[in-house]
Design a protein around this motif. Sequence first.
Motif, PDB file in Angstrom:
ATOM      1  N   ALA A 209      32.054  30.690  46.500  1.00 39.10           N
ATOM      2  CA  ALA A 209      32.978  28.867  46.193  1.00 39.10           C
ATOM      3  C   ALA A 209      34.449  29.463  45.043  1.00 39.10           C
ATOM      4  N   ARG A 210      33.570  30.204  44.234  1.00 40.09           N
ATOM      5  CA  ARG A 210      34.020  30.353  42.645  1.00 40.09           C
ATOM      6  C   ARG A 210      35.414  31.550  43.206  1.00 40.09           C
ATOM      7  N   ASP A 211      35.293  32.586  44.478  1.00 40.00           N
ATOM      8  CA  ASP A 211      36.076  33.734  44.452  1.00 40.00           C
ATOM      9  C   ASP A 211      37.255  33.086  45.573  1.00 40.00           C
ATOM     10  N   ASN A 212      36.826  32.060  46.337  1.00 43.06           N
ATOM     11  CA  ASN A 212      38.166  31.231  46.869  1.00 43.06           C
ATOM     12  C   ASN A 212      38.106  29.970  46.829  1.00 43.06           C
ATOM     13  N   LEU A 226      27.080  30.376  37.157  1.00 45.14           N
ATOM     14  CA  LEU A 226      26.626  31.096  36.068  1.00 45.14           C
ATOM     15  C   LEU A 226      27.011  32.529  35.886  1.00 45.14           C
ATOM     16  N   GLY A 227      28.015  33.063  36.536  1.00 46.79           N
ATOM     17  CA  GLY A 227      28.001  34.264  36.607  1.00 46.79           C
ATOM     18  C   GLY A 227      27.240  35.109  37.770  1.00 46.79           C
ATOM     19  N   TRP A 228      26.610  34.901  38.347  1.00 44.89           N
ATOM     20  CA  TRP A 228      26.636  35.192  40.076  1.00 44.89           C
ATOM     21  C   TRP A 228      27.773  36.358  40.330  1.00 44.89           C
ATOM     22  N   ARG A 229      26.838  37.569  40.804  1.00 42.42           N
ATOM     23  CA  ARG A 229      27.608  38.523  41.005  1.00 42.42           C
ATOM     24  C   ARG A 229      27.373  39.413  42.682  1.00 42.42           C
TER      25      ARG A 229
ATOM     26  N   LYS B 129      33.169  40.883  32.993  1.00 41.41           N
ATOM     27  CA  LYS B 129      31.929  41.569  34.360  1.00 41.41           C
ATOM     28  C   LYS B 129      32.430  42.513  35.190  1.00 41.41           C
ATOM     29  N   TYR B 130      32.368  43.875  35.525  1.00 37.78           N
ATOM     30  CA  TYR B 130      32.859  44.209  36.666  1.00 37.78           C
ATOM     31  C   TYR B 130      32.107  44.109  37.560  1.00 37.78           C
ATOM     32  N   TYR B 131      33.856  43.642  38.927  1.00 38.23           N
ATOM     33  CA  TYR B 131      33.388  42.701  40.011  1.00 38.23           C
ATOM     34  C   TYR B 131      34.523  43.002  40.546  1.00 38.23           C
ATOM     35  N   HIS B 132      34.485  42.312  41.822  1.00 41.61           N
ATOM     36  CA  HIS B 132      35.432  42.416  43.189  1.00 41.61           C
ATOM     37  C   HIS B 132      35.308  41.088  43.486  1.00 41.61           C
ATOM     38  N   ARG B 133      36.162  40.514  44.432  1.00 39.80           N
ATOM     39  CA  ARG B 133      36.320  39.512  44.639  1.00 39.80           C
ATOM     40  C   ARG B 133      35.925  38.910  45.846  1.00 39.80           C
ATOM     41  N   GLU B 170      37.730  46.510  36.792  1.00 41.82           N
ATOM     42  CA  GLU B 170      38.226  46.253  35.874  1.00 41.82           C
ATOM     43  C   GLU B 170      37.331  44.855  35.447  1.00 41.82           C
ATOM     44  N   ARG B 171      37.266  44.889  34.302  1.00 39.81           N
ATOM     45  CA  ARG B 171      36.475  43.800  33.701  1.00 39.81           C
ATOM     46  C   ARG B 171      36.930  42.032  34.180  1.00 39.81           C
ATOM     47  N   MET B 172      36.223  40.919  34.936  1.00 42.07           N
ATOM     48  CA  MET B 172      37.399  39.884  35.182  1.00 42.07           C
ATOM     49  C   MET B 172      36.047  38.930  34.675  1.00 42.07           C
ATOM     50  N   ALA B 173      37.075  37.696  34.692  1.00 43.50           N
ATOM     51  CA  ALA B 173      36.411  36.009  34.487  1.00 43.50           C
ATOM     52  C   ALA B 173      35.435  35.915  35.868  1.00 43.50           C
ATOM     53  N   LEU B 174      34.176  35.574  35.031  1.00 43.84           N
ATOM     54  CA  LEU B 174      33.117  35.013  36.117  1.00 43.84           C
ATOM     55  C   LEU B 174      33.012  33.922  36.454  1.00 43.84           C
TER      56      LEU B 174
END
Lengths: 485, 174, 245
Positions: A209-212, A226-229, B129-133, B170-174
């Motif tokens: 949901a955060r990404d969208n 919480l910073g989930w990747r 952190k390194y991430y991609h949406r 890229e590091r991005m805001a999470l």
Amino acid sequence: MSEAIPLAGKGPAPEKSRTDSLPASLSNEYQDRLLLEAMKDWEINQAVLEPMSRTGPWFWVIVAVLAAIVAWGLYAWGYQIYWGFGVAGINRPVYWGFYIATFIFWVGISHAGTMISAVLRIFKVDWRRPITRGAEAMTAFALMMAGLFPLIHLGRVWKFYWMIPYPNNRFMWPNFQSPLMWDMIAIFTYLIGSSLYLYLAMIPDMAMARDNTVRWRYKLYRLMALGWRGTEAEWHKLHRALNIFSIIIIPVFLSVHSIVSWDFAVTLQPRWHSTIFAPYFVIGAIYSGLAALAAILVLVRWGMKLQNFLRMEHFNALGKVVMVAGLGWLYFWFAGLIVEWYGNEPVVMELLHEEFIGSLAPLFYLQMTCNVLPIFFLMFKKVRTTPVLLLTFAIMINIGMFIERVLIVIGDLQRNYLPFNWGTYRPTWVEISIVAMTFAGFSLLYILFSRIFPYVPVWEIKEGRLRYTLRRIGRLLIPTAAEIE
Amino acid sequence: MGKTVMLMGLFHESTDTADAIDRLYEMKIPEEDILVMTGVPYPEQALGRHSEWQRMPVIVLVGALTGFLLGVFLAVGTPTLYPLTVGGRPIITGPPAAVIIFVFTMMATIVSTFLGVLWEMGFPSFENKYYHRLVTSGHLAVLVECLESQVDDIHTIMEAHNGHHIQSAERMAL
Amino acid sequence: MKEEKLFAENSPISSNRRWGMVIDLDRCTGCQACVVACHAENNVPVVGEAEAAYGRWMHWIHIERYWEGEYPNIKARFMPVLCQQCDEAPCEPVCPVFATYHTDEGLNAQIYNRCIGTRYCGSACPYKVRTFNWFDPEFPEPLKEQLNPNVTVRTRGIMEKCTFCIQRIRQVEEGAKMADRVLEDGEIQPACAQSCPPGAIVFGNLEDEDSLASKLASSRRSFRLLDELGTGPAVIYLKGGETNV
């Protein structure tokens, strides 16, 4: 509001669907079983996120009405605290009334969530996937409502903290022999457990949901994710934790309603003093809880247009479990009754007499109709897969189970060993308002939850899709599930 | 050692991803320099990776033991601290103690499982952190920490396995 | 100073006492004098007709009246019922805050300021002799003038019940201790026993074999209410041959 659509549009190239190679007729037939095979991941995300922001005028009307009922109930509670417990309808000998009956009802409702999400998770039952979050949210909110009643029914609620286990200024501790202490601690444990379980399983969806989303939703989901990747280690640990949770929470869920039943069974009150009470309460809780879940799912599916996710196969399976729980309930009810009837003790016979042909008979027969009739109707697939019928029978079951609790608490307390002390009971507007408050409060929390958090556990559905493939057996193509998780 | 860079590529499909990771291993890129992010939980080792040992079970057991001891203290200890006779029973009674000990054990186990998994994951962590949406939209992201000299090779490997959006992460805001 | 000694020792209780009560049903006329005396002694509120009819009277002792036989051969039976001060009281273990517990003298104590009003004891009591303060107590004039200063006035939302007039027991016990003499049988008189015109109620120490209560309790007429439940009541009823009341 959502920024995912342009991203997704240029993003994934069409992946070759596994059903492409099928003849058209077969492909349709199996799409249901393959759990949304045709939808892409980002389409699922959108299909879940989009209804959350769809709040028409009717939604706000419903929210306003529910909030008004809650406000009125809070006024009634304040009125009761200010004037004393006498404004409620309880008396001597009916020291416990509507409040405690509703308390058992809500604890019972809370049992479906764990049943669905923990028991079915352990057994790797796939139809649980789209409904787990709805069931877990139901558990948490029903427990919050149940947890109000031990406070509401205290004569001096402003001293409730005396039950919290810490020594008072004379170094005296609470009495751990009291079933009310067990009750309080067990319900608190279950509330913690089910809320954490609900939240833990929601973290990956919070990231989705955060990404969208943008604005306040983004801020909220970001905080809750919480910073989930989605790294392998995170998934692995989450799975591990969810498995441990599922296993721990099952004994807790069994113990909670057993302990509630012991509140009654440990006394010498005729008909309460029974060893079958604990399993009888547990099976009754599962019965009413699953029925309530079915009703809620039908309503949410209709209100949020989630037909893609909450499908007939889910209602079909849920209906079967409700039916089995109903048969179990009937069995335990009869096992208790036959012993009481055969024992022929005068007080017990008086209570049975009251129920079968006395002043409680109308309630009793209404209860039995509401509880037994749906069992027979749910045997038909047509009934289980027609939402209106399923909703009707699910509500019937809950009316029946509510009356059952009223009969147990109030009905049985009206009679005791010394006929001089027999009494009657009438609920007052205060009690009815407060009970209505909890129903409205539950609905309000649930409705708001469904608009703030993804109602369908997206990652579980996606995981479920990984499991399925088609296998050719002779002339047929059969969906088969892979052994993963 | 030269300067390291972070390179990220996205994949549509798990088999391609696993193959690409195998190629990276052949390049002698150590396992801990590769990070895979997915929106769906793939079965362990599906992407050709090893799973690590966890402290979770130990945390849970310690939590359960704490709860058990707390339950023993409340059910058995406190009545002896301030003894009051009720119902003609002994000060310490078995069945109620069993209930209390059980419930407190369970409560502590649940809480320690939750805190344990958050601690294991290093959550909450809101730093960039390194991430991609696109990860949560169904893509598999492979993040490689490598030397600048290796970038071109890795780029080629990823492209050969249908990777896309290959760029320095890229590091991005999470 | 004798008072100092009293406080230093903290408690005049000795465990060779088991307070009990013998009620001779053959003597009871159902006159309700005990009920009134109890109200006066223990500051028990009067709730009014409508509330009482709904089962909210607060008598610590009440006269249960049963009709026996068919008209015209009908008999009224009276039975004063108060807290039975059970040895194995079902009301005690269920209280989450120890508001009721068992004293060394066998009394089933009710600690008002510990009570939070779960009413669990009331549900657990098979005799239904515990009463609840539904509202703040009201004592219409001039009843306020006669409130007993030795007994607290209870607030709304808590349970209360017969204490065997614990204030009188303590007064006599402490008086005897200060005078350094042995407690005599019959010295302690609860309000109900004191006011009973036919003397149907006898209070005494059941541990003392020579007390009147003990002697009466061993009568062949004696029985205990709901004895089969195993609660071990300290109230012993006497009922013999036919009485026409």
